[in-house]
Enzyme design. Structure first.
Site, PDB file in Angstrom:
ATOM      1  N   ASP A 197       0.854  -1.167   0.000  1.00  0.00           N
ATOM      2  CA  ASP A 197       0.000   0.000   0.000  1.00  0.00           C
ATOM      3  C   ASP A 197       0.900   1.230   0.000  1.00  0.00           C
ATOM      4  O   ASP A 197       2.052   1.166   0.415  1.00  0.00           O
ATOM      5  CB  ASP A 197      -0.938  -0.023   1.223  1.00  0.00           C
ATOM      6  CG  ASP A 197      -2.123   0.913   1.017  1.00  0.00           C
ATOM      7  OD1 ASP A 197      -3.019   0.909   1.865  1.00  0.00           O
ATOM      8  OD2 ASP A 197      -2.136   1.643   0.001  1.00  0.00           O
ATOM      9  N   ASP A 239      -7.586  -7.495   0.808  1.00  0.00           N
ATOM     10  CA  ASP A 239      -6.678  -7.592   1.951  1.00  0.00           C
ATOM     11  C   ASP A 239      -7.463  -7.136   3.177  1.00  0.00           C
ATOM     12  O   ASP A 239      -8.323  -6.238   3.069  1.00  0.00           O
ATOM     13  CB  ASP A 239      -5.451  -6.677   1.756  1.00  0.00           C
ATOM     14  CG  ASP A 239      -5.748  -5.255   2.223  1.00  0.00           C
ATOM     15  OD1 ASP A 239      -6.268  -4.464   1.406  1.00  0.00           O
ATOM     16  OD2 ASP A 239      -5.495  -4.951   3.417  1.00  0.00           O
TER      17      ASP A 239
HETATM   18  C1  LIG Z   1      -9.585  -1.278   6.640  1.00  0.00           C
HETATM   19  N1  LIG Z   1     -10.194  -0.502   5.601  1.00  0.00           N
HETATM   20  C2  LIG Z   1      -9.457   0.077   4.619  1.00  0.00           C
HETATM   21  N2  LIG Z   1      -9.985   0.894   3.700  1.00  0.00           N
HETATM   22  C3  LIG Z   1      -8.965   1.322   2.935  1.00  0.00           C
HETATM   23  C4  LIG Z   1      -8.939   2.224   1.881  1.00  0.00           C
HETATM   24  C5  LIG Z   1      -7.731   2.535   1.286  1.00  0.00           C
HETATM   25  C6  LIG Z   1      -6.540   1.930   1.733  1.00  0.00           C
HETATM   26  C7  LIG Z   1      -6.570   1.017   2.789  1.00  0.00           C
HETATM   27  C8  LIG Z   1      -7.781   0.717   3.383  1.00  0.00           C
HETATM   28  N3  LIG Z   1      -8.119  -0.083   4.452  1.00  0.00           N
HETATM   29  N4  LIG Z   1      -5.354   2.291   1.167  1.00  0.00           N
HETATM   30  C9  LIG Z   1      -5.251   3.289   0.285  1.00  0.00           C
HETATM   31  N5  LIG Z   1      -4.057   3.682  -0.212  1.00  0.00           N
HETATM   32  N6  LIG Z   1      -6.367   3.957  -0.132  1.00  0.00           N
HETATM   33  C10 LIG Z   1      -7.676   3.499   0.182  1.00  0.00           C
END
Ligand SMILES: CNc1nc2cc3c(cc2[nH]1)N=C(N)NC3
Length: 371
Positions: A93, A267
């Protein structure tokens, strides 16, 4: 494995699809669940166990690893795969979400975000280019664009502003990523809970011709119905021949309902975090091993499972370990939960191939009633 990044759909059943992503480091069977390995470890698991229970790919976090041990240091140490002894693909990420949810004193501008580490308070700067550079230093196989995540509920103007900034950052990330055969950079569809903004985001990202598309900004506490509605809104605008990745999702029921609507990758910290808190996901449903009713239950969690943690230990023993706060309790329940998640994904893949996905989903849900 091939020298390039390739996605193929082998079968569909309604909107559900099953196939595979092939990369130099290995093949990812889809629909796929990625165990979360935030700080270069899937917590309480050996990398070999994660592989054996069926995971093809794990997730790493730019935000955590840039703070500790550091991106340049990780590169000097041979990269994340070597460091954590995981030789399969890794998706990282970008840090966008973690900065917004973990760091302190952050300042966002058109060029990036300045923030203080939640670990030691040191100041850091993350731009789209720096995020891609860090993911490259880590050795990531699938890199996520830097995006701005707004917490819902939020005014439509704020959601639109963040969506447009994320689009500009997607272009900058694509430029910074360049051409890296065998690797991919995914865009992230934003737009909160506003359908028109979701569609505008998806269409603009598709014009960038990226190798995969994530749906972000969900699984942040909104009702499941809203999440599913956003998937249905976005899905028709995403190319069918490229992977769709729903970030941060979810429970077993979320996975069934999202695969049904055309999602390929997931994930979530749920199986690992729940395991550390004494919760077991099984085909009989979710079981809280801290509950006294398990104190003399000699049955295993699931005698039909191939996972030793599910098959070989009594609920009484697991209850004892959880009540005693023993490390082995976290290990066994994490192992069980990840194995259950992978068994669920394998079951979905087979059901889609055989054209019986909805039956599989109904039977799976029926099994959960008997926890
Ligand atoms: C646990 N929920 C969650 N919603 C997300 C939403 C995102 C994310 C990680 C997340 N984790 N990483 C990103 N870079 N953008 C959107």
């Amino acid at each position: 494995p091939t020298p390039d990044f390739r996605f193929r759909v082998d079968a569909t059943d309604g909107q559900a699809r099953t196939g595979a992503i092939t990369m130099p480091r290995g093949v990812v069977r889809t629909p796929a669940f990625m165990p979360v390995g935030t700080a270069a470890t899937v917590k309480a698991m050996y990398a070999d166990q994660v592989r054996e229970l069926g995971a093809d790919i794990v997730l790493g976090n730019t935000y955590h690893l840039m703070l500790r041990p550091g991106a340049e240091r990780m590169a000097r140490l041979g990269g994340l795969h070597h460091f954590m002894r995981w030789d399969g693909p890794i998706l990282t990420d970008s840090g966008g979400f973690q900065v917004m949810s973990l760091s302190a004193l952050r300042k966002l501008d058109a060029d990036g975000v300045t923030f203080r580490s939640h670990i030691d308070g040191t100041a850091h700067r993350m731009s789209p280019e720096r995020s891609i550079e860090i993911q490259g230093l880590l050795g990531s196989d699938i890199q996520m664009q830097l995006d701005e995540c707004v917490r819902l509920p939020a005014p439509p103007e704020a959601i639109e502003k963040a969506m447009r900034l994320s689009l500009r950052w997607a272009e900058r990330c694509r430029t910074a990523f360049g051409e890296q055969p065998g690797k991919a950079m995914f865009g992230i569809v934003q737009g909160g809970d506003v359908p028109d903004l979701r569609v505008a985001s998806a269409r603009a990202l598709v014009d960038l011709d990226l190798k995969g598309y994530a749906i972000g900004g969900l699984a942040v506490g909104e009702p499941q119905a809203v999440m599913l509605a956003m998937i249905e809104t976005v899905e028709p605008h995403l190319p069918a021949h490229k992977p769709r990745y729903l970030m941060g999702v979810g429970t077993p029921d979320d996975l069934l309902r999202s695969v049904e609507r055309g999602v390929d990758m997931f994930d979530c910290v749920m199986p690992t975090r729940a395991g550390r808190h004494g919760l077991a996901y099984t085909r009989h449903g979710r079981i809280n091993l801290r509950n006294a009713r398990h104190a003399e239950d000699t049955r295993p969690l699931d005698e039909a499972s191939a996972c030793p943690a599910a098959r070989d230990y009594s609920r009484a023993y697991l209850h004892h370990l959880v009540r005693s706060d023993e490390i082995l309790g976290m290990m066994l329940l994490t192992w069980n939960n990840l194995a259950y998640y992978q068994d669920l994904m394998a079951g979905m893949r087979a059901a889609i191939r055989e054209g019986r996905f909805l039956t599989f989903a109904a039977e799976t849900r029926a099994g959960w009633e008997r926890a």
